[in-house]
Motif scaffolding. Structure first.
Motif, PDB file in Angstrom:
ATOM      1  N   THR A  28      45.446 -17.516  50.593  1.00 58.17           N
ATOM      2  CA  THR A  28      44.938 -17.683  49.237  1.00 58.17           C
ATOM      3  C   THR A  28      43.538 -18.287  49.260  1.00 58.17           C
ATOM      4  O   THR A  28      42.644 -17.873  48.506  1.00 58.17           O
ATOM      5  N   PHE A  29      43.337 -19.256  50.129  1.00 58.94           N
ATOM      6  CA  PHE A  29      42.023 -19.882  50.282  1.00 58.94           C
ATOM      7  C   PHE A  29      40.956 -18.863  50.669  1.00 58.94           C
ATOM      8  O   PHE A  29      39.888 -18.783  50.049  1.00 58.94           O
ATOM      9  N   ALA A 193      48.016 -12.098  50.163  1.00 57.87           N
ATOM     10  CA  ALA A 193      48.560 -13.350  49.630  1.00 57.87           C
ATOM     11  C   ALA A 193      49.797 -13.097  48.780  1.00 57.87           C
ATOM     12  O   ALA A 193      50.785 -13.844  48.861  1.00 57.87           O
ATOM     13  N   VAL A 194      49.774 -12.050  47.960  1.00 54.41           N
ATOM     14  CA  VAL A 194      50.944 -11.710  47.138  1.00 54.41           C
ATOM     15  C   VAL A 194      52.148 -11.417  48.026  1.00 54.41           C
ATOM     16  O   VAL A 194      53.268 -11.886  47.763  1.00 54.41           O
ATOM     17  N   LEU A 195      51.923 -10.640  49.080  1.00 49.97           N
ATOM     18  CA  LEU A 195      53.030 -10.310  49.992  1.00 49.97           C
ATOM     19  C   LEU A 195      53.573 -11.551  50.690  1.00 49.97           C
ATOM     20  O   LEU A 195      54.798 -11.699  50.872  1.00 49.97           O
ATOM     21  N   LEU A 284      42.966 -19.746  37.769  1.00 49.48           N
ATOM     22  CA  LEU A 284      43.772 -18.794  36.993  1.00 49.48           C
ATOM     23  C   LEU A 284      44.268 -17.653  37.877  1.00 49.48           C
ATOM     24  O   LEU A 284      45.428 -17.215  37.750  1.00 49.48           O
ATOM     25  N   ALA A 285      43.407 -17.177  38.784  1.00 51.50           N
ATOM     26  CA  ALA A 285      43.812 -16.113  39.702  1.00 51.50           C
ATOM     27  C   ALA A 285      44.949 -16.577  40.604  1.00 51.50           C
ATOM     28  O   ALA A 285      45.886 -15.813  40.882  1.00 51.50           O
ATOM     29  N   ALA A 286      44.894 -17.827  41.049  1.00 50.89           N
ATOM     30  CA  ALA A 286      45.969 -18.365  41.888  1.00 50.89           C
ATOM     31  C   ALA A 286      47.287 -18.416  41.122  1.00 50.89           C
ATOM     32  O   ALA A 286      48.356 -18.068  41.650  1.00 50.89           O
ATOM     33  N   ILE A 287      47.221 -18.833  39.862  1.00 49.32           N
ATOM     34  CA  ILE A 287      48.435 -18.878  39.041  1.00 49.32           C
ATOM     35  C   ILE A 287      49.009 -17.481  38.844  1.00 49.32           C
ATOM     36  O   ILE A 287      50.225 -17.268  38.910  1.00 49.32           O
ATOM     37  N   ILE A 292      52.968 -13.264  39.612  1.00 50.83           N
ATOM     38  CA  ILE A 292      53.325 -11.882  39.950  1.00 50.83           C
ATOM     39  C   ILE A 292      54.332 -11.852  41.096  1.00 50.83           C
ATOM     40  O   ILE A 292      55.327 -11.113  41.069  1.00 50.83           O
ATOM     41  N   SER A 293      54.082 -12.691  42.113  1.00 47.22           N
ATOM     42  CA  SER A 293      54.995 -12.731  43.260  1.00 47.22           C
ATOM     43  C   SER A 293      56.382 -13.204  42.853  1.00 47.22           C
ATOM     44  O   SER A 293      57.400 -12.678  43.327  1.00 47.22           O
TER      45      SER A 293
END
Length: 304
Positions: A28-29, A193-195, A284-287, A292-293
């Motif tokens: 994510t970073f 990151a989602v996976l 916001l993108a991290a949230i 979604i995950s």
């Protein structure tokens, strides 16, 4: 009591899957750093355009004595031809487009050449008569440079019309393509990151099937069962976002403000204020990543 239980389950899940949690944080970073860098780069392109486009000039170089271009087949530009170009630029039809006009004489051109090329052989070999007269035109709206250029091209005595914007466009094209590359890399890393978040939540849910089964039997709601898993992904993603914002702040503070800006003070570079402007979007993108995950995973592994 319920909040304490949810938090205990959340941190227990994070500790059980520590390696996966660290992986989620790092991915994510990296992904959000690419996205943030792309946003800052696009802000930088906007700053450069605002600064440099305002300084764009259209230069009309008059025919010198020894020009081989077809436009100068009649020889060196006469004083009447030079004056005609000046009258055209000062006419009412050009007033909406022309802000200032500067006529550079042969003497002015020779003096400027001597200053810029003082240490070269050319500076010793050229004379005033070999220089050429030119008009430097500052535009009211740099976006309308083509109108002025079209009016000047082909006029008697004009050898060539040079638009400084043409020299800047390749730079902006490279910067824009770099932005697209950063966005592309960031997109790939976001998918990764989602996976990873999905895998982390799935492993945590599978390892706690007994606990969730007991919670179902005692009548716990779907949200109460799923909340610890959602928080696990959200916490990991938010830590990654915080590291991304911190990395961008440090990079802009020390590489841009302290190094680039100090060595080239005439350029308006991005600053830490721009990073703080981008930071909420990264959080916001991290949230959204965690959300979604969670939606993809929890409906299957913790449904009642």
């Amino acid at each position: 009591m319920r909040l304490r239980f949810v938090l205990s389950q959340t941190f227990q899940g994070l500790s059980r899957n520590l390696a996966m949690t660290v992986s989620v944080i790092l991915v994510t970073f990296v992904s959000l750093t690419f996205v943030g860098a792309a946003a800052l780069l696009q802000i930088q392109v906007g700053n450069l355009k605002n600064d440099w486009y305002d300084k764009v000039e259209v230069s009309a170089f008059m025919c010198p004595a020894s020009s081989a271009t077809p436009a100068c087949a009649g020889g060196e530009a006469t004083q009447e031809q030079i004056d005609a170009i000046g009258d055209l630029l000062a006419s009412e039809s050009m007033t909406p487009y022309v802000d200032e006009v500067y006529l550079e004489s042969k003497e002015d051109a020779f003096e400027a050449f001597q200053e810029q090329m003082a240490d070269t052989v050319w500076a010793q070999s050229l004379t005033v008569e070999q220089m050429q007269v030119s008009y430097r035109v500052k535009l009211v709206d740099p976006e309308q440079y083509q109108i002025v250029a079209d009016e000047l091209e082909g006029r008697p005595g004009v050898e060539v019309v040079v638009d400084q914007r043409e020299q800047l466009e390749p730079l902006f094209l490279v910067l824009n393509r770099t932005t697209l590359l950063s966005v592309g890399l960031g997109g790939v890393m976001i998918v990764t990151a989602v996976l990873l978040i999905t895998t982390t939540i799935r492993l945590s849910a599978m390892s706690r099937r007994r606990e969730t089964g007991i919670m179902r039997l005692v009548g716990a709601s779907n949200l109460f069962i799923q909340l610890p898993f959602m928080l696990e992904g959200a916490i990991a993603a938010l830590i990654g976002a915080a590291l991304s914002v911190g990395g961008l702040l440090l990079g802009v503070r020390y590489l841009v403000e302290d190094w680039l800006a100090s060595s080239t003070p005439w350029v308006q570079f991005v600053d830490t204020g721009d990073v703080l402007t981008v930071a909420p979007f990264l959080v916001l993108a991290a949230i959204l990543l965690a959300g979604i995950s969670s939606i993809v995973t929890l409906g299957r592994y913790t449904k009642v």
